[in-house]
Design an enzyme around this catalytic site. Structure first.
Site, mmCIF file in Angstrom:
data_model
loop_
_atom_site.group_PDB
_atom_site.id
_atom_site.type_symbol
_atom_site.label_atom_id
_atom_site.label_comp_id
_atom_site.label_asym_id
_atom_site.label_seq_id
_atom_site.Cartn_x
_atom_site.Cartn_y
_atom_site.Cartn_z
ATOM 1 N N ASP A 1 -37.880 4.031 -14.835
ATOM 2 C CA ASP A 1 -37.082 3.751 -16.032
ATOM 3 C C ASP A 1 -36.555 5.067 -16.574
ATOM 4 O O ASP A 1 -37.327 6.010 -16.756
ATOM 5 C CB ASP A 1 -37.918 3.032 -17.093
ATOM 6 C CG ASP A 1 -37.030 2.538 -18.229
ATOM 7 O OD1 ASP A 1 -36.095 1.767 -17.953
ATOM 8 O OD2 ASP A 1 -37.230 2.975 -19.376
ATOM 9 N N ARG B 1 -20.384 -20.321 -11.314
ATOM 10 C CA ARG B 1 -20.609 -21.190 -10.151
ATOM 11 C C ARG B 1 -19.323 -21.381 -9.359
ATOM 12 O O ARG B 1 -18.967 -22.468 -8.947
ATOM 13 C CB ARG B 1 -21.152 -22.558 -10.604
ATOM 14 C CG ARG B 1 -22.465 -22.473 -11.327
ATOM 15 C CD ARG B 1 -23.045 -23.829 -11.668
ATOM 16 N NE ARG B 1 -23.590 -24.485 -10.477
ATOM 17 C CZ ARG B 1 -23.073 -25.596 -9.933
ATOM 18 N NH1 ARG B 1 -21.995 -26.140 -10.460
ATOM 19 N NH2 ARG B 1 -23.617 -26.134 -8.848
ATOM 20 N N GLY C 1 -3.439 -24.500 -12.677
ATOM 21 C CA GLY C 1 -3.003 -23.557 -11.633
ATOM 22 C C GLY C 1 -4.084 -23.372 -10.601
ATOM 23 O O GLY C 1 -5.214 -23.826 -10.778
HETATM 24 C C1 LIG Z 1 -28.420 9.482 -17.714
HETATM 25 C C2 LIG Z 1 -27.984 8.759 -16.494
HETATM 26 C C3 LIG Z 1 -28.484 7.487 -16.201
HETATM 27 N N1 LIG Z 1 -28.043 6.851 -15.053
HETATM 28 C C4 LIG Z 1 -28.518 5.487 -14.723
HETATM 29 C C5 LIG Z 1 -29.799 5.481 -13.910
HETATM 30 C C6 LIG Z 1 -30.297 4.076 -14.128
HETATM 31 O O1 LIG Z 1 -29.725 3.229 -13.150
HETATM 32 C C7 LIG Z 1 -29.774 3.720 -15.502
HETATM 33 C C8 LIG Z 1 -30.901 3.638 -16.508
HETATM 34 O O2 LIG Z 1 -31.309 2.300 -16.633
HETATM 35 P P1 LIG Z 1 -32.735 1.816 -16.084
HETATM 36 O O3 LIG Z 1 -33.161 0.655 -16.920
HETATM 37 O O4 LIG Z 1 -33.665 2.927 -15.930
HETATM 38 O O5 LIG Z 1 -32.432 1.306 -14.629
HETATM 39 P P2 LIG Z 1 -31.453 0.116 -14.211
HETATM 40 O O6 LIG Z 1 -31.319 -0.870 -15.316
HETATM 41 O O7 LIG Z 1 -30.208 0.687 -13.686
HETATM 42 O O8 LIG Z 1 -32.221 -0.555 -12.983
HETATM 43 P P3 LIG Z 1 -33.672 -1.204 -13.059
HETATM 44 O O9 LIG Z 1 -33.995 -1.443 -14.505
HETATM 45 O O10 LIG Z 1 -33.561 -2.467 -12.269
HETATM 46 O O11 LIG Z 1 -34.601 -0.207 -12.444
HETATM 47 O O12 LIG Z 1 -28.898 4.774 -15.896
HETATM 48 C C9 LIG Z 1 -27.106 7.414 -14.210
HETATM 49 O O13 LIG Z 1 -26.717 6.798 -13.207
HETATM 50 N N2 LIG Z 1 -26.627 8.669 -14.487
HETATM 51 C C10 LIG Z 1 -27.025 9.360 -15.593
HETATM 52 O O14 LIG Z 1 -26.554 10.493 -15.817
#
Ligand SMILES: Cc1cn([C@H]2C[C@H](O)[C@@H](COP(=O)(O)OP(=O)(O)OP(=O)(O)O)O2)c(=O)[nH]c1=O
Length: 684
Positions: free
Chosen positions: A88, A593, A576
């Site tokens: 996270d 869906r 359409g």
């Molecule tokens: C700060 C920062 C975050 N992020 C992304 C990483 C994580 O994917 C996201 C943070 O949210 P998270 O909740 O950590 O992860 P997620 O929701 O993408 O996936 P999951 O919960 O299923 O593990 O932000 C970037 O891609 N680049 C960045 O610079």
């Protein structure tokens, strides 16, 4: 390279990444790790005020994401993973925790709070080792750590901010930016692990794996005294928790010595050995500046039998298990262990019998619905079989059998009358879903299953052998275009199909409309919106939204039939064909869906047309059954695929890739507690 020795240790193990993040998937795949992706269903709603420091929140969320998948897989995927990885990422500034923005205004709030400032990005990582024991129980050994990286933003002008926000990139990223993409333009400098900002601290992860697999730091057999240190100086501060009662699951502990958080859904949790006082956080010199390396710790989460019954599985984490049990239906667990004497277990026989008799149960429901048994008993509860038989013009014997079968299925209730003849009334289930005028009536869908799906499934073996739809055998004629030829060329068939779609939209509409906050959108276009039932749910949920239902002329001409007293003029209908005609302009397109009806090539044609109709920042709301990433379920989706239409059931990641190829960035995914899941994307 640290990772290589670890990789060899992981060879042959079932490694699972409990994340839908394409960035995490890419980082680990590029590092050569082989793993399956099973996005976690853990809802990221932990109360932030319960945590003393932001990284604790990220670590706990990562733990819960990984544990949810580790616990779900033995029941849902009928296999126990060897190692589950959860993560996270959060951004913190001025004491605030910034996660993914809910809309463009939220992204603006986040980015303007970061402008010109140095902030921290924390990624919590959890590694769950699953140890299957002889008695089929599973021990979960949980390692968790966090990594902090400092990032400094340049001063951001209003223009720069809104240009970045309208690119759509902020929507699926913590803090509302992606340092690895356009967001890199906002950054003056980074102190610490860059990949940690992107979403996964690969280097720290490697060290942790090295600790686990190459230095035997922990195993469930090994007693580890609190505070012992491993080779790289990071302390292990194990917190061993056991259940306070056989059916109350333990709650994972925290690495920083704080007492394990009380898990309200799991009742009281008692430490058998509390962790030592908060272990020091280590500062390690990184090549480009100092960053904090969070504590690594491990926790033996209680043993949980693979054959835990549904109730205990539900107690495992009632909040998630509840959504797991409701949104995805009861876990399909097949206990296949034998009794000592070798005779089959009662539960196994019961399960196999349920599957064998399933079609009889379905047909009993379809027949009672078709013969208006439920409507009759709603208007006249307390009738006996003979009285019902007279009303539905059927034999007494046949009616008795049907009513008894429906009672055994929980669709009717009976009570003895003075002359010992049982009298019947509807159960709550029947009153909610099986009356023709119930708000969530599924009668339309039931008739569609009985008249269209049932005949198709009667030729399932041919469908499997030929790999094609058995429409001609079932209905005596080929169908080139499923909709034009099949459902819309005769009035009664068309009405039955529209009734079916109408009933599903009525049941799922509110859950889909409120899966995300869509209040920033003013106009929507519901492509293939059929009777408008979903559209009305959207306008009910968002007073500022108007919705145009765009569907075939044969459908639109019948819409009045479903909404004779149309009261909400914010819903309009335009006829359409979304494959050929211009699409109405809107800032949100709804595909509910629809895509599962079409093969990838047709989906690309449709998404390309929607993308052309969109301007940057436009929303696309997709609502479907999202298969698990390893296609292990839900069975509702996989059974639907047996109709062998030209369409395809897909996972969230598969839909995300299709959408991404047309410039739609996945911002949010939601497994609702209803029949459909939802994904909100933003046009880049
Ligand atoms: C700060 C920062 C975050 N992020 C992304 C990483 C994580 O994917 C996201 C943070 O949210 P998270 O909740 O950590 O992860 P997620 O929701 O993408 O996936 P999951 O919960 O299923 O593990 O932000 C970037 O891609 N680049 C960045 O610079």
């Amino acid at each position: 390279m640290v990772l290589n020795p670890v990789i060899s240790k992981l060879a042959g193990k079932l490694v699972v990444l409990a994340s839908a993040s394409p960035r995490r998937l890419e980082i680990l795949r590029n590092a050569g790790l082989r793993f399956e992706v099973v996005p976690s269903w853990f809802k990221e709603t932990l109360d932030k005020s319960l945590f003393k420091a932001p990284h604790e929140y990220a670590v706990e969320t990562a733990k819960q994401k990984a544990l949810e998948v580790a616990r779900r897989m033995p029941f849902k995927h009928l296999k126990t993973p060897d190692i589950v990885i959860g993560a996270d990422t959060i951004v913190t500034v001025d004491g605030m925790i910034l996660e993914k923005p809910v809309d463009k205004d939220d992204a603006y709030r986040m980015l303007s709070s970061l402008s010109g400032k140095s902030h921290s990005v924390f990624t919590g990582v959890a590694i769950v080792l699953c140890h299957e024991k002889e008695n089929d129980e599973v021990d979960y050994q949980l390692f968790a750590f966090y990594e902090e990286t400092k990032v400094k933003f340049a001063d951001l002008s209003e223009n720069m901010l809104w240009e970045y926000i309208n690119s759509g990139e902020p929507m699926d990223k913590a803090g509302g930016y992606g340092i690895q993409a356009l967001g890199g333009m906002l950054v003056e400098y980074v102190h610490g692990d860059f990949l940690n900002v992107v979403g996964f601290p690969l280097n720290h992860f490697c060290k942790q794996l090295d600790l686990i697999y190459n230095h035997g730091a922990f195993s469930s057999e090994q007693e580890t005294s609190p505070g012992s240190s491993s080779h790289n100086g990071t302390h292990a501060s194990p917190t061993i928790l056991t259940q306070s009662s056989p059916d109350t699951p333990a709650q994972s502990g925290h690495s920083n010595g704080s007492s394990a958080k009380h898990n309200p859904s799991a009742g009281q949790t008692r430490h058998t050995q509390s962790s030592p006082s908060a272990s020091p956080v280590h500062k390690v010199k990184k090549n480009d500046g100092e960053s904090e390396v969070g504590e690594s710790s491990w926790t033996l989460v209680n043993s949980l039998s693979k054959h835990t019954d549904d109730r205990q599985a539900e107690l495992v984490d009632s909040e998630n298990a509840a959504s797991l049990m409701t949104s995805r239906g009861p876990a399909m667990e097949l206990n296949v262990t034998e009794h000592e004497g070798g005779e089959p277990r009662k539960e196994d026989l019961q399960r196999i019998t349920e599957l064998m008799d399933g079609f009889k149960a379905s047909k009993a429901l379809f027949t009672a619905s078709k013969m208006c048994v439920f409507d009759l008993l709603q208007s006249r509860p307390g009738l006996d079989a003979a009285q019902v038989a007279e009303e539905i013009k059927a034999s007494v014997k046949g009616t008795e059998c049907l009513l008894e079968a429906c009672e055994s299925l929980g669709l009717l209730k009976s009570k003895e009358r003075k002359c010992q003849k049982p009298v019947y009334e509807n159960s709550g289930l029947a009153s909610r879903f099986l009356l023709s005028d119930a708000p969530f009536s599924l009668q339309g869908y039931i008739q569609h299953c009985d008249k269209t799906v049932w005949p198709l499934f009667s030729h399932l073996e041919d469908a499997v052998r030929e790999g094609s739809n058995q429409h001609e055998k079932a209905f005596g004629k080929k169908s080139k275009d499923m909709f034009q030829d099949t459902f819309y060329n005769s009035l009664d068939v068309k009405l039955r199909f529209m009734n079916a779609m109408h009933s599903i939209a009525k049941v799922t509409g509110q859950a889909v409309a409120t899966a995300f906050d869509l209040s920033s959108f003013k106009t929507a276009c519901d492509l293939g919106g059929c009777t408008g039932a979903m559209a009305y749910e959207f306008t009910k949920s968002y007073p500022g939204l108007s919705v145009t239902v765009f569907d075939l002329p044969a459908v639109v001409e019948m819409s009045e039939h479903f909404h004779p007293l149309r009261t909400d003029n914010r819903v309009s209908f335009v006829a359409g064909d979304f494959f050929n005609d211009d699409l109405p302009k809107a800032d949100l397109y709804i595909l509910a869906r629809i895509l599962h009806d079409w093969p990838d090539e047709k989906v690309h044609v449709l998404l390309s047309r929607v993308a052309d109709a969109c301007t940057p920042g436009c929303g696309l709301l997709l609502s479907e059954i999202f298969l698990d990433e390893d296609r292990g379920g839900p069975s509702r989706g996989l059974l639907q695929a047996l109709s062998m239409s030209d369409g395809k059931q897909r996972s969230a990641a598969e839909y995300g890739l299709l959408l991404e190829s047309h410039g739609f960035i996945t911002a949010h995914i939601r497994h609702t507690d209803n029949l459909l899941d939802a994904m909100l994307c933003i046009k880049a």
